[in-house]
Design a protein around this motif. Sequence first.
Motif, PDB file in Angstrom:
ATOM      1  N   TYR A   8      46.626  42.281  47.070  1.00  0.00           N
ATOM      2  CA  TYR A   8      47.383  41.962  45.862  1.00  0.00           C
ATOM      3  C   TYR A   8      48.516  40.997  46.197  1.00  0.00           C
ATOM      4  CZ  TYR A   8      44.767  45.969  44.165  1.00  0.00           C
ATOM      5  OH  TYR A   8      43.745  46.832  43.835  1.00  0.00           O
ATOM      6  N   ALA A   9      49.221  40.549  45.186  1.00  0.00           N
ATOM      7  CA  ALA A   9      50.273  39.551  45.404  1.00  0.00           C
ATOM      8  C   ALA A   9      51.312  40.043  46.407  1.00  0.00           C
ATOM      9  CB  ALA A   9      50.934  39.189  44.079  1.00  0.00           C
ATOM     10  N   MET A  10      51.630  41.347  46.345  1.00  0.00           N
ATOM     11  CA  MET A  10      52.630  41.912  47.244  1.00  0.00           C
ATOM     12  C   MET A  10      51.997  42.613  48.446  1.00  0.00           C
ATOM     13  SD  MET A  10      55.443  43.356  44.533  1.00  0.00           S
ATOM     14  CE  MET A  10      56.362  44.147  45.853  1.00  0.00           C
ATOM     15  N   GLY A  11      50.790  42.241  48.777  1.00  0.00           N
ATOM     16  CA  GLY A  11      50.115  42.863  49.909  1.00  0.00           C
ATOM     17  C   GLY A  11      49.310  44.066  49.467  1.00  0.00           C
ATOM     18  N   GLU A  12      49.568  45.209  50.067  1.00  0.00           N
ATOM     19  CA  GLU A  12      48.819  46.420  49.728  1.00  0.00           C
ATOM     20  C   GLU A  12      49.247  47.020  48.396  1.00  0.00           C
ATOM     21  OE1 GLU A  12      46.267  47.701  51.323  1.00  0.00           O
ATOM     22  OE2 GLU A  12      46.336  46.117  52.837  1.00  0.00           O
ATOM     23  N   ARG A  13      50.398  46.645  47.914  1.00  0.00           N
ATOM     24  CA  ARG A  13      50.989  47.275  46.739  1.00  0.00           C
ATOM     25  C   ARG A  13      50.598  46.551  45.449  1.00  0.00           C
ATOM     26  NH1 ARG A  13      57.223  49.343  46.518  1.00  0.00           N
ATOM     27  NH2 ARG A  13      57.111  50.456  44.523  1.00  0.00           N
ATOM     28  N   PHE A  14      49.863  47.220  44.573  1.00  0.00           N
ATOM     29  CA  PHE A  14      49.568  46.695  43.243  1.00  0.00           C
ATOM     30  C   PHE A  14      50.810  46.876  42.392  1.00  0.00           C
ATOM     31  CE2 PHE A  14      48.236  47.314  38.852  1.00  0.00           C
ATOM     32  CZ  PHE A  14      47.415  46.202  38.648  1.00  0.00           C
ATOM     33  N   SER A  15      51.145  45.847  41.603  1.00  0.00           N
ATOM     34  CA  SER A  15      52.358  45.909  40.796  1.00  0.00           C
ATOM     35  C   SER A  15      52.133  45.264  39.431  1.00  0.00           C
ATOM     36  CB  SER A  15      53.508  45.182  41.507  1.00  0.00           C
ATOM     37  OG  SER A  15      53.326  43.776  41.435  1.00  0.00           O
ATOM     38  N   GLY A  16      53.165  45.343  38.613  1.00  0.00           N
ATOM     39  CA  GLY A  16      53.108  44.691  37.308  1.00  0.00           C
ATOM     40  C   GLY A  16      52.893  43.201  37.415  1.00  0.00           C
ATOM     41  N   ALA A  17      53.304  42.596  38.524  1.00  0.00           N
ATOM     42  CA  ALA A  17      53.078  41.167  38.711  1.00  0.00           C
ATOM     43  C   ALA A  17      51.588  40.852  38.737  1.00  0.00           C
ATOM     44  CB  ALA A  17      53.743  40.696  40.008  1.00  0.00           C
ATOM     45  N   ASP A  18      50.784  41.727  39.314  1.00  0.00           N
ATOM     46  CA  ASP A  18      49.340  41.492  39.373  1.00  0.00           C
ATOM     47  C   ASP A  18      48.711  41.533  37.986  1.00  0.00           C
ATOM     48  OD1 ASP A  18      48.716  41.274  42.296  1.00  0.00           O
ATOM     49  OD2 ASP A  18      49.681  43.238  42.297  1.00  0.00           O
ATOM     50  N   ILE A  19      49.251  42.347  37.094  1.00  0.00           N
ATOM     51  CA  ILE A  19      48.708  42.388  35.736  1.00  0.00           C
ATOM     52  C   ILE A  19      48.889  41.028  35.070  1.00  0.00           C
ATOM     53  CG2 ILE A  19      49.022  43.408  33.450  1.00  0.00           C
ATOM     54  CD1 ILE A  19      49.607  46.065  34.856  1.00  0.00           C
ATOM     55  N   LEU A  20      50.058  40.426  35.250  1.00  0.00           N
ATOM     56  CA  LEU A  20      50.303  39.109  34.668  1.00  0.00           C
ATOM     57  C   LEU A  20      49.453  38.038  35.348  1.00  0.00           C
ATOM     58  CD1 LEU A  20      54.199  39.227  34.326  1.00  0.00           C
ATOM     59  CD2 LEU A  20      52.496  39.534  32.512  1.00  0.00           C
ATOM     60  N   ILE A  21      49.476  38.007  36.663  1.00  0.00           N
ATOM     61  CA  ILE A  21      48.793  36.943  37.402  1.00  0.00           C
ATOM     62  C   ILE A  21      47.280  37.030  37.227  1.00  0.00           C
ATOM     63  CG2 ILE A  21      48.324  35.995  39.695  1.00  0.00           C
ATOM     64  CD1 ILE A  21      51.169  37.049  40.486  1.00  0.00           C
ATOM     65  N   ALA A  22      46.712  38.214  37.420  1.00  0.00           N
ATOM     66  CA  ALA A  22      45.259  38.345  37.364  1.00  0.00           C
ATOM     67  C   ALA A  22      44.727  38.111  35.957  1.00  0.00           C
ATOM     68  CB  ALA A  22      44.828  39.723  37.868  1.00  0.00           C
ATOM     69  N   SER A  23      45.436  38.584  34.947  1.00  0.00           N
ATOM     70  CA  SER A  23      44.953  38.385  33.575  1.00  0.00           C
ATOM     71  C   SER A  23      44.950  36.899  33.223  1.00  0.00           C
ATOM     72  CB  SER A  23      45.803  39.170  32.583  1.00  0.00           C
ATOM     73  OG  SER A  23      47.158  38.758  32.626  1.00  0.00           O
ATOM     74  N   ALA A  24      46.000  36.195  33.613  1.00  0.00           N
ATOM     75  CA  ALA A  24      46.060  34.765  33.313  1.00  0.00           C
ATOM     76  C   ALA A  24      45.056  33.982  34.157  1.00  0.00           C
ATOM     77  CB  ALA A  24      47.473  34.245  33.555  1.00  0.00           C
ATOM     78  N   LEU A  25      44.894  34.356  35.413  1.00  0.00           N
ATOM     79  CA  LEU A  25      43.921  33.673  36.273  1.00  0.00           C
ATOM     80  C   LEU A  25      42.513  33.854  35.727  1.00  0.00           C
ATOM     81  CD1 LEU A  25      43.319  32.126  38.906  1.00  0.00           C
ATOM     82  CD2 LEU A  25      43.213  34.342  40.064  1.00  0.00           C
ATOM     83  N   GLY A  26      42.193  35.059  35.261  1.00  0.00           N
ATOM     84  CA  GLY A  26      40.875  35.287  34.686  1.00  0.00           C
ATOM     85  C   GLY A  26      40.654  34.470  33.429  1.00  0.00           C
ATOM     86  N   PHE A  27      41.687  34.364  32.592  1.00  0.00           N
ATOM     87  CA  PHE A  27      41.595  33.579  31.362  1.00  0.00           C
ATOM     88  C   PHE A  27      41.396  32.098  31.658  1.00  0.00           C
ATOM     89  CE2 PHE A  27      44.161  30.848  28.535  1.00  0.00           C
ATOM     90  CZ  PHE A  27      43.375  30.913  27.388  1.00  0.00           C
ATOM     91  N   GLY A  28      42.146  31.580  32.630  1.00  0.00           N
ATOM     92  CA  GLY A  28      42.114  30.143  32.909  1.00  0.00           C
ATOM     93  C   GLY A  28      41.496  29.815  34.245  1.00  0.00           C
TER      94      GLY A  28
END
Length: 203
Positions: free
Chosen positions: A144-164
């Motif tokens: 994940y963006a912060m290494g092993e730790r999934f966070s709220g940042a991944d929800i933003l980044i992954a959702s937008a990356l999947g869309f675009g």
Amino acid sequence: MITLYHAPQSRSSRMIWLLEELGVPYAIEPVSIFRPMTGEGVPDAANPHPDKRVPALLHNGVLVAESLAIVLHLAEHFPEAGLAPAIGDPDRGAYLTWLAWYVAEFEPALFAGMAGELPGSPQKRRAHEAVVRRLETALARGPYAMGERFSGADILIASALGFGRAAFPASEAFEAYLERCRARPAALRGAARDGASGPQQGA
């Protein structure tokens, strides 16, 4: 009580994912929005968002609008979900940095790529390349963006990356990241609820 004002297959879809990750009760209030990419839909007078867009969220009578604000608000109100490092946590700085990077760097690069602006703008092309390099470097260190730790940042980044996704070059790291995020049980539940929310109201 949490109420999410939601239009299917929009920025509010990732807020359903967020709420499922938190594991808290919530209600979805469908609203219509104007979708500039297709020219469809109309603003809904019942939508409390100041610009009649989504996401908007009411939490115990408090209105919070925009994805970043909602991630910050909910992740900190429900710390037991572990989506946001607490103040004093050594990971707090990295978390806030990723959230700010998403808004200031990732989204502009995504839309520049989608709009075909990169060939004619060396400045936007360099910024786009920097975004790709930074995310790939982070994903080389962990899932994940912060290494092993999934966070709220991944929800933003992954959702937008999947869309675009088409706005960025081929990348095994990106594909694996999207697959990991989409396979999370909360993401699967969120996608199902989004799909079951029906067509846009008033379209």
